[in-house]
Design an enzyme around this catalytic site. Sequence first.
Site, mmCIF file in Angstrom:
data_model
loop_
_atom_site.group_PDB
_atom_site.id
_atom_site.type_symbol
_atom_site.label_atom_id
_atom_site.label_comp_id
_atom_site.label_asym_id
_atom_site.label_seq_id
_atom_site.Cartn_x
_atom_site.Cartn_y
_atom_site.Cartn_z
ATOM 1 N N GLY A 92 0.812 -1.222 0.000
ATOM 2 C CA GLY A 92 0.000 0.000 0.000
ATOM 3 C C GLY A 92 0.839 1.262 0.000
ATOM 4 O O GLY A 92 0.613 2.177 -0.799
ATOM 5 N N LYS A 93 1.817 1.329 0.891
ATOM 6 C CA LYS A 93 2.673 2.518 0.949
ATOM 7 C C LYS A 93 3.597 2.572 -0.259
ATOM 8 O O LYS A 93 3.912 3.659 -0.753
ATOM 9 C CB LYS A 93 3.464 2.527 2.250
ATOM 10 C CG LYS A 93 2.603 2.629 3.505
ATOM 11 C CD LYS A 93 3.452 2.678 4.764
ATOM 12 C CE LYS A 93 2.581 2.640 6.021
ATOM 13 N NZ LYS A 93 1.872 1.353 6.170
ATOM 14 N N CYS B 289 2.312 0.832 13.483
ATOM 15 C CA CYS B 289 0.874 0.845 13.772
ATOM 16 C C CYS B 289 0.635 0.357 15.196
ATOM 17 O O CYS B 289 -0.217 -0.496 15.443
ATOM 18 C CB CYS B 289 0.104 -0.007 12.765
ATOM 19 S SG CYS B 289 0.637 -1.730 12.679
#
Length: 604
Positions: free
Chosen positions: A316-317, A516
């Site tokens: 995703g990043k 996270c």
Amino acid sequence: MQKGRDFIKAISRTFFNMPISHQMDQSTRYRYSPTLKWNPMVEEYLIKAYGADHFSRISTALTRPSCYSCIRVNTLKSTSDAVIEKLLEIFKERGTCDVAVQESATTGEPYNCCKETLECTGSAESLKAIKSISKCQFPGLDYVIFVKGSGPHAIHYGDNEGKPLKEVIVSRKCAEAVLRGAQVYVPGVLACSAHVEIGDAVAVSVAVEQSCPDGGWGVAMTRGTVLQGSQKDPYYFERGGLYIGQATAMMSRAGMFRVSEGVAVDMKERVFRLPSFYDLLEGEIFLQNLPSIITAHALDPQPGERILDMCAAPGGKTTAIASLMKDKGEVVAVDRSHNKVLGIQKLAAEMGLSCITTYKLDALKSVCHGAEYDSLPNTCSVEDVQNTRTTDLLSTGIDGFDAKLLLEKNFNDLQLKDGQYTSKAELRKRIRQLKNGPGRNHTAGGRVEKSKGFSPNSFDRVLLDAPCSALGLRPRLFAGEDTIDSLRSDAKYQRRMFDQAVQLVRPGGVIVYSTCTINPGENEALVRYALDTYEFLSLSSQHPKIGGPGLTGSCRLPDGFVEEWLKPGEENLVQRFDPSSDLDTIGFFIAKFSVGLKKHLSCM
């Protein structure tokens, strides 16, 4: 910036501040009111860090999903307005809904080109989840779309109608996915009432780990257990307040425990209604948490640069960075798992990104000081892995059929860093996963490049989104498995990876570190380590600055070790996303370092 913050506050208020009559069932049992369980020493540590009241709010917030789904639009293929229109059409096709466009009070034009209200009158569960679709109003993030859900909802399970309630108990992991909008698949079902047939209404609850006599945690339930609807059922009292919705059985009880895949029950009424984006607009959108999107912006990648994403899966990043670079330059994405690298390749191809180069590489071995480095990658195929590991797998005691199954499915992450295989119990767990159906990261076949590392000072910017305790992810229904020792072990592992990142970035470059987790030992303590160890590193301001300040001071751990955090004046140079704040995100942390003129770095 304040406009964007007020926007999310408004979404959050309408999500959680519903009238009490709609939030809470009168029953004390058939409702959703979980209490997150922590290791006592970890809980004490986090209370010291945040204060008792603040930590209580964080703990409660973690048991709930965010009030909105965050979608990143692939601007190389589409626009926010086009995606919004497509989503509206898709949701209309799934049922009947009334779409109203909220207009600006000053211009009379559609507010931010957003469809602010979707009043759904159809019976489709997915439609009832949609309350509004709108663009993000933080500066520079207009390619991000928020889709607002609703909840918590009171659900009538029929428990007061004088007949036994038919129930299904699911695993914790399954329940956490359901709270995010997923369905209940066969592998997630643990127990079911007798005589459940296709079409029956069933109440869905979750079995959360309980403390064991040996001091550990576990679920003392055999898969396939028959529920009798009495207090003698497994976890009858423990499941009070852990009901996540009502569903329709898609299989009979016998079918649920006979087949290995498929939807077991179809969720019709949910405590939290959030839409599912499974298989929607592939290549045009990517479902991603807001702090993860902010992380890519904090790195500030520029077209033409060479950038390293050290722990890149699921990608995703990586793809967000490539998009911000307008697909010009090179983004090197590495991960230690063969299959996860294949997953990154697949995602990059779906999004039409050509500047991403992928390698299989352990982040702890990212730096190569010898003659061989990233320009001389090895090619690692499925066949190569099978030929070299067959004998070793058989030596663990796994029988030939199951060993062949593991190898055929290419489980290349079964080795630890010391070269030893995981325990037999873990191997058997993987075999069960294979027999119950593939997981989201199990990509069959394919070839990946295996790198021997990269030369020092060879990247303009490095992103280290480090593997962590993940104590910021939500919704979560259990946190007891993490101990003070495991958290300290995570922090040591992250420091070793950061040491590698420091060597790989050039003078004048940038390192962005993110996690996270809400654990200060993996966040502020890492920043303290970095600044105290490398005098040429300095904290740099981040844009956009949406998260809150970091934690300052220190904390004495049970063994007497004093964990140092940020110094006064440094707290506003990092971003800490608090799950209990009005932003209503996952727990997340971002630090950005500017790299000055390096002195000689010894090989680490």
